[in-house]
Enzyme design. Structure first.
Site, short mmCIF file in Angstrom:
data_model
loop_
_atom_site.label_atom_id
_atom_site.label_comp_id
_atom_site.label_asym_id
_atom_site.label_seq_id
_atom_site.Cartn_x
_atom_site.Cartn_y
_atom_site.Cartn_z
N LYS A 160 -11.67 6.84 4.02
CA LYS A 160 -10.30 6.38 4.27
C LYS A 160 -10.02 5.09 3.50
CE LYS A 160 -9.14 9.09 7.94
NZ LYS A 160 -7.91 9.90 8.02
N LYS B 280 -3.70 20.90 9.44
CA LYS B 280 -4.32 20.62 10.73
C LYS B 280 -3.74 21.62 11.71
CE LYS B 280 -5.06 15.63 10.26
NZ LYS B 280 -5.49 15.65 8.87
MG MG Z 1 -5.51 12.81 5.85
#
Ligand code: MG
Length: 323
Positions: free
Chosen positions: A149, A257
């Site tokens: 990240k 997702k």
């Molecule tokens: Mg992502």
């Protein structure tokens, strides 16, 4: 309205729901802040013959799904007897509930064996320089694609860690970067320029969501400007957003997702109709949701890319089930 994908007609079903809380260890840090506890709901449907189907509701409100409280209110207001029509009537602004009810229905009417996915998984590294010590541990666990990240600290600080990380990783590793929409246009250009000109053997598979979803024109422009591929994630959280970005011309990678993308059968139809380059990914759902997601991923995720389900090491309770 789309059907749930199964031809069996049932009368009413007994319905119940239960909340859960699972702590992250350590807490997960992203651009959205620190996430300590995954909260969700497990719903159970039972038909007249005693068969049971379960589904999971795992909201991710900072991606635009309903909140956990909204999902809980919705579930608690439902009658203990539900029909197929009730299951199909979850509003579009409750996509995590749509997924939970849709997958419970599928589990009830079309049960399948648990999937142990054949697809390789991408392991999620901790944010910041902790990634440097964690990468060899994930490598030893068998992960060959890793994700890190960015967009949390200043770009210069993160780019210095990035270069160290590239040097630390085995040359056959594949790395994904995920900015969670947290970069400026200028810093996105810096990152992509850096990735385009790396001399390392480590492959940068893509940069995920460099800019927020509101900057779609800039995302399309960046994708033209640099060689490093881009993936949309926050931009395509729900099925409606996915359709919209496709219509606007996005043809690079889509992170899906499923647990917050609405009814599973609607997602299946979209992916099969448009043959998108999809990478299915987790929202840290527990085993019931994970199984439903992995079954979709087995059919719909690009088999040449690792799926984003290498996250159980963040939730010790899950890891004891599936290390
Ligand atoms: Mg992502």
């Amino acid at each position: 309205m789309i059907g749930l994908g199964v031809g069996v007609q049932l009368g009413s079903m007994q319905y119940s729901c239960q909340t859960y809380q699972h702590p992250f260890h350590p807490p997960l840090e992203t651009r959205y802040g620190v996430w300590s506890v995954r909260q969700g709901l497990i719903i159970t449907l039972k038909d007249d013959s005693g068969k049971v189907g379960r589904g999971e509701i795992a909201p991710l409100p900072w991606f635009g799904s309903e909140t956990w409280e909204q999902a809980q209110d919705y579930c608690q207001c439902l009658s203990p007897q539900l029909t197929e029509k009730d299951l199909l009537s979850v509003p579009d602004d409750y996509p995590a509930c749509q997924f939970g009810f849709g997958s419970a229905w599928a589990a009830l009417t079309n049960p399948t064996e648990p999937t142990s996915s054949q697809l390789p998984m991408c392991g999620l590294l901790p944010t910041g320089k902790t990634a440097l010590s964690a990468c060899s541990h994930l490598w030893q666990q068998g992960y060959r694609t890793l994700k890190w990240k960015i967009g949390v600290d200043l770009p210069a600080a993160e780019q210095a860690i990035f270069l160290d990380l590239i040097a630390e990783l085995p040359q056959t590793a594949t790395l994904r970067l995920d900015a969670n929409g947290g970069l400026s246009y200028q810093s996105a250009c810096q990152w992509l320029g850096l990735c385009d000109h790396l001399t390392s053997e480590v492959r940068i598979e893509y940069l995920e969501q460099p800019l927020p979803p509101s900057q779609m024109a800039d995302l399309l422009a960046l994708n033209q400007q640099f060689q490093t591929p881009l993936a949309l994630d926050e931009s395509v959280a729900t099925l409606a957003q996915l359709q919209h970005c496709y219509q606007q011309g996005w043809r690079d990678i889509f992170i899906i997702k499923p647990a917050i993308c609405g009814y599973p059968e609607s997602l299946r139809q979209f992916c099969q109709t448009y043959a998108i380059d999809a990478v299915f990914s987790s929202v840290f759902e527990s085993e019931i949701g994970r199984q439903a997601c992995l079954q979709l991923a087995a059919d719909l995720s690009n088999p040449n890319r690792a799926i984003g389900f290498g996250v159980n090491h963040w939730l010790p309770e899950y890891e004891s089930l599936h290390p």
